[in-house]
Design a protein around this motif. Structure first.
Motif, PDB file in Angstrom:
ATOM      1  N   ARG A 136       0.822  -1.210   0.000  1.00 42.89           N
ATOM      2  CA  ARG A 136       0.000   0.000   0.000  1.00 42.89           C
ATOM      3  C   ARG A 136       0.853   1.255   0.000  1.00 42.89           C
ATOM      4  N   LEU A 140       0.219   5.057  -1.424  1.00 43.91           N
ATOM      5  CA  LEU A 140       0.208   6.196  -0.517  1.00 43.91           C
ATOM      6  C   LEU A 140       1.242   7.234  -0.931  1.00 43.91           C
ATOM      7  N   ARG A 143      -0.135   9.303  -3.685  1.00 42.93           N
ATOM      8  CA  ARG A 143      -1.169  10.213  -3.197  1.00 42.93           C
ATOM      9  C   ARG A 143      -0.551  11.359  -2.395  1.00 42.93           C
ATOM     10  N   GLN A 162       4.808   2.063   7.631  1.00 40.62           N
ATOM     11  CA  GLN A 162       3.742   1.154   8.055  1.00 40.62           C
ATOM     12  C   GLN A 162       4.338   0.249   9.129  1.00 40.62           C
ATOM     13  N   GLU A 184      -0.139   3.532  10.091  1.00 43.27           N
ATOM     14  CA  GLU A 184       0.521   4.173   8.944  1.00 43.27           C
ATOM     15  C   GLU A 184       0.672   5.657   9.216  1.00 43.27           C
ATOM     16  N   ALA A 203      -2.835   7.732  10.011  1.00 45.76           N
ATOM     17  CA  ALA A 203      -4.168   7.200   9.738  1.00 45.76           C
ATOM     18  C   ALA A 203      -4.886   6.945  11.057  1.00 45.76           C
ATOM     19  N   GLY A 207      -8.826   3.616   9.479  1.00 46.72           N
ATOM     20  CA  GLY A 207      -9.099   4.585   8.424  1.00 46.72           C
ATOM     21  C   GLY A 207      -7.911   4.804   7.517  1.00 46.72           C
ATOM     22  N   GLU A 208      -8.058   5.756   6.604  1.00 44.94           N
ATOM     23  CA  GLU A 208      -7.027   6.096   5.636  1.00 44.94           C
ATOM     24  C   GLU A 208      -6.323   7.400   6.036  1.00 44.94           C
ATOM     25  N   VAL A 209      -5.069   7.528   5.625  1.00 50.17           N
ATOM     26  CA  VAL A 209      -4.337   8.770   5.866  1.00 50.17           C
ATOM     27  C   VAL A 209      -4.956   9.889   5.035  1.00 50.17           C
ATOM     28  N   ASP A 210      -5.253  11.003   5.705  1.00 50.94           N
ATOM     29  CA  ASP A 210      -5.787  12.180   5.021  1.00 50.94           C
ATOM     30  C   ASP A 210      -4.661  13.200   4.903  1.00 50.94           C
TER      31      ASP A 210
END
Length: 446
Positions: A136, A140, A143, A162, A184, A203, A207-210
């Motif tokens: 992943r 990331l 992004r 991670q 992460e 994160a 959830g996902e890293v914003d």
């Protein structure tokens, strides 16, 4: 090459025993040692970590990925008036027995510590580390480059990590607790005309890293640290944005540790009293939805729970391991954590200043960007900040403030608190604490 404990099914690996086998070896070693000694005050803490880092060279458009895994056993024994402890990296079953035997040998009269309370029923020991999803990190990385870095900013370093963890606490009386998780984070270091700025995001659990908040803070920091600037005007209140206030709150977290209170009698005596303004409340909640650390138990096997440490200015309590709780006559509450192979010590999880949405002053010195320093605690209880920002008049930013150096005694600074904002933010770069903007009555440095 496969690493220890890397199999999802807990099978043997080329490097040594699986984590499930290590836990079973620990149970057997505890049972055998307890029978031989005629006691059951024995404990093993087993841990494993898999860390994958991806470091980006933003200018060259390249990346380097590194990977490592470690496993450790820590043993503690209580024999009458004696206490012993030992810790070491482990690979196989016999390594676990060796660590427990070393703890027994190290027991010395007069060194007895408090026996941790019995383990409450809870999650059993997981069979292995969480599944490897380090692939992943490439997505990331893309992004982060696309949405997390402001254009035109000089990026000196950008690193994504991670970290998968596995923990087990085993007792000779048959008690056991365990958990596994994965986190992460993304760290970025940017250069400006007035120094480097370091920021990070993590994160939330599940959830996902914003990256949007990271980009916004970096843009604001660069805008404040580039261009003409002057000294702060006297007589104005100070507004510390979350990125600047976070090290100060981390200093408060240090002050609220049970080991610090135990060695500071005046601080311990302040428990139950009101040394702070009523608008200050501080909590430490392992399930805070904005927090970055989810733990259901500490490294002594005790369940974590939400704590109110300061309630409307009243000092309600401290962060405790079993040892500091016994020293101060308090109840353990799941804050005993290990740093490597060191004994458990009290540490926060998601400690934060409770937001209030107080109105910010129309005229103020607004600090929005913290310049990187080698340390943020120049001496115990004193936080060092170098930060820049803006002079605000009538709610509008009228001129830049050149970075000012502030040495802030934690207790005295929080006694000068005059307002708490609503923009609660958590920072991996400040021990994971969270804070909104803080309004302080400070005297400008001479």
């Amino acid at each position: 090459m496969r690493t220890p404990g890397g199999g999802r099914d807990g099978a043997e690996t080329e490097q040594g025993a699986s984590l499930a086998a290590l836990a079973e070896a620990g149970r057997d070693a505890l049972a055998d040692t307890a029978r031989a000694l005629g006691v059951d005050s024995l404990e093993l803490h087993l841990s494993a970590t898999r860390r994958v880092s991806r470091e980006l060279d933003v200018h060259a458009g390249t990346a380097v990925t590194t990977r490592g895994e470690s496993r450790t056993a820590c043993a503690r024994v209580w024999l009458g008036d004696s206490f012993g402890a030992a810790a070491a990296p482990v690979g196989g079953r016999e390594d676990v027995r060796d660590v427990l035997a070393a703890a027994v040998r190290s027991a010395a009269s007069g060194a007895r510590g408090p026996v941790p309370p019995a383990l409450e029923p809870g999650p059993d020991v997981p069979p292995a580390l969480p599944e490897d999803t380090s692939s992943r990190l490439e997505a990331l990385s893309e992004r982060l480059l696309r949405t997390g870095l402001p254009p035109g900013v000089v990026v000196q370093a950008a690193v994504l990590t991670q970290t998968a963890t596995w923990r087990a606490v085993l007792r000779a009386d048959g008690g056991c607790r365990g958990e596994a998780g994965c986190a992460e984070e993304a760290f970025v270091r940017c250069e400006t005309a007035r120094g480097a700025v370091v920021d990070a995001v993590a994160a939330p659990p599940g959830g996902e890293v914003d990256f949007a908040p990271l980009r916004a803070r970096l843009e604001e920091a660069v805008a404040a640290l580039e261009g003409p600037a002057g000294p702060p005007s006297p007589g104005l209140p100070w507004v510390l944005h979350p990125a600047v206030a976070a090290p100060l709150v981390a200093g408060l977290a240090w002050l609220l540790r049970g080991d610090v209170a135990a060695s500071t009698p005046a601080l311990a005596r302040a428990a139950g009293k009101k040394p702070f303004p009523s608008l200050l409340s501080v909590e430490d909640d392992p399930r805070q939805p904005l927090g970055t650390c989810l733990r259901t138990l500490d490294d002594e096997g005790q369940p974590t729970r939400a704590l109110k440490l300061i309630s409307e200015g009243r000092l309600a309590g401290f962060l405790h391991s079993a040892e500091t709780a016994a020293r101060l006559g308090a109840e353990p509450h799941g804050r005993g954590f290990r740093e490597g192979t060191a004994p458990p010590a009290p540490s926060p999880l998601n400690l934060f200043v409770v937001p209030r949405a107080d109105a910010l002053p129309a005229d103020c010195t607004e600090l929005v960007a913290r310049v990187e320093t080698f340390t943020t605690m120049s001496r115990p209880g004193v936080v060092l900040l170098i930060a820049g920002g803006w002079e605000v008049r009538g709610g509008r930013r009228v001129r830049r403030i050149a970075p000012v150096e502030l040495e802030l005694p934690v207790m005295e600074t929080f006694r000068a608190l005059r307002g708490v904002g609503s923009d609660l933010t958590f920072f991996p770069t400040a021990d994971g604490v969270g804070t909104p903007s803080l309004v302080l009555a400070l005297t400008p440095p001479g």
